[in-house]
Write an enzyme that holds these catalytic residues in place. Sequence first.
Site, short mmCIF file in Angstrom:
data_model
loop_
_atom_site.label_atom_id
_atom_site.label_comp_id
_atom_site.label_asym_id
_atom_site.label_seq_id
_atom_site.Cartn_x
_atom_site.Cartn_y
_atom_site.Cartn_z
N ASN A 42 35.13 46.42 56.28
CA ASN A 42 34.29 46.58 55.08
C ASN A 42 33.08 45.67 55.27
OD1 ASN A 42 33.11 46.69 52.60
ND2 ASN A 42 34.94 46.08 51.45
N ARG A 60 34.83 51.31 55.51
CA ARG A 60 34.47 51.63 54.13
C ARG A 60 32.97 51.92 54.06
NH1 ARG A 60 33.24 47.77 49.18
NH2 ARG A 60 33.09 49.39 47.61
N HIS A 86 34.60 53.29 43.67
CA HIS A 86 35.99 52.78 43.64
C HIS A 86 37.01 53.89 43.91
CE1 HIS A 86 34.75 49.30 40.73
NE2 HIS A 86 34.74 48.87 41.98
N ARG A 146 27.22 43.00 35.66
CA ARG A 146 26.51 44.26 35.36
C ARG A 146 26.74 44.65 33.90
NH1 ARG A 146 29.12 47.55 40.07
NH2 ARG A 146 28.87 45.95 41.65
N GLU A 200 42.98 48.73 48.76
CA GLU A 200 42.01 49.67 49.31
C GLU A 200 42.08 49.73 50.83
OE1 GLU A 200 39.47 47.61 46.43
OE2 GLU A 200 38.22 49.39 46.51
#
Length: 394
Positions: A9, A86, A175, A236, A380
């Site tokens: 990743n 990823r 996601h 955010r 993940e």
Amino acid sequence: MTRLVLVINCGSSSIKFALRREGDRKPLLSGLAERLGSGRATLEWRTDDKREEKTLDDGEHATAMAALLPLINDHADQPLTAVGHRVVHGGEHFTHAQRIDDDVVEAIEANAALAPLHNPANLTGIRAAMAVFPGIAHVAIFDTAFHQSMPAYAYRYALPEALYQEHGIRRYGFHGTSHQFITRQASELTGRKHGQGAWLSAHLGNGCSSCAVLDGRSMDTSMGLTPLEGLVMGTRSGDVDPNLHAHLGRTLGWDLPRIEKLLNRESGLLGLSGLSNDMRQLEEAAAGGHAGAKLAIEVFCYRLARSLLGLCAALPRLDGLLFTGGIGENSAKVRARTVEHMGAMGLKLDANANSNAARGAAAAIHVESSPAIWVIPTDEERQIADESLALLDH
Ligand code: ADP
């Protein structure tokens, strides 16, 4: 013999990696190269019983990737079968994992306009890894791919058609690996076959998103064209009135980069609390009476519940609600407060089961009369490893 996959990743200044054996719950080796390109780069790695660290002179992505090679060789008892990467934005090109070739690289580049921070960094990682690990399959797993099953009425914005047709302006969702992994787990845990079930999934980490999943297919999700849409997150804002941009421009003279910074880095839990983007710290401060921290948690939970209830529109029934990510897995308070707002769907927590849910393990936390509510740790990297191998088996 069970196969080995290296999961990568790659971000703009970091590379997260994990060496996984097919079918294992835990990685053989995992780690992180950080502060790449800053002159202070480090590489840390850990196995079940050891954690080590070293500095990387000339710490660029290529150097960090090259430093992985001897580590992998030390911990692998056979050659790697694949490297799974990823990739954040697959646009509409990619509905599934892809074996990386020149065309795939080109398409990831073409999607860079939609993820200007992430896709170029992901590509840097892919190129560096292909140079260090040649002659094996490199596979791209896209955060957006799982959501490509959304119907048009969920993914289209109410904007003129040309913006969609000519510029790809639509909702994509992110996601995907996490929502897919935990809903698959939920099906297994509840004895359903072939990933069946009608689930609401809440991935709550630094970034947060909710998703409605029916029989293994994403039907709708809270993130949109970019990962800014939807829930309140660490820094955010999630949803705001789209006219906010024009209003801030007119009244304060702010330009677009200033507004982007506001919404992506200064808002969310951090902006509301004036204290921190970190839920654990906010919970401690709220317990000590900090008004901003209390409000931030309240807004976070209410907006999450509102999003989850809205996503029920995408499902024919509700088999269960699933919490995951650093906050979803660890904060009994967030789970409790969120579910309190969802009484309209008959959801009710078992307070003891909720507060006793053990770290790192899946647990059912609902009372008998309620639809199922589970805490399910996400993984993940495991999903990326599984999908990489599944692609090679086809
Ligand atoms: P990322 O999205 O970067 O992978 P994580 O999934 O690790 O992030 O989630 C980070 C968030 O999880 C932070 O807000 C952190 O405070 C929160 N968190 C971790 N442990 C706890 C805990 N015990 N209680 C409350 N929040 C927690």
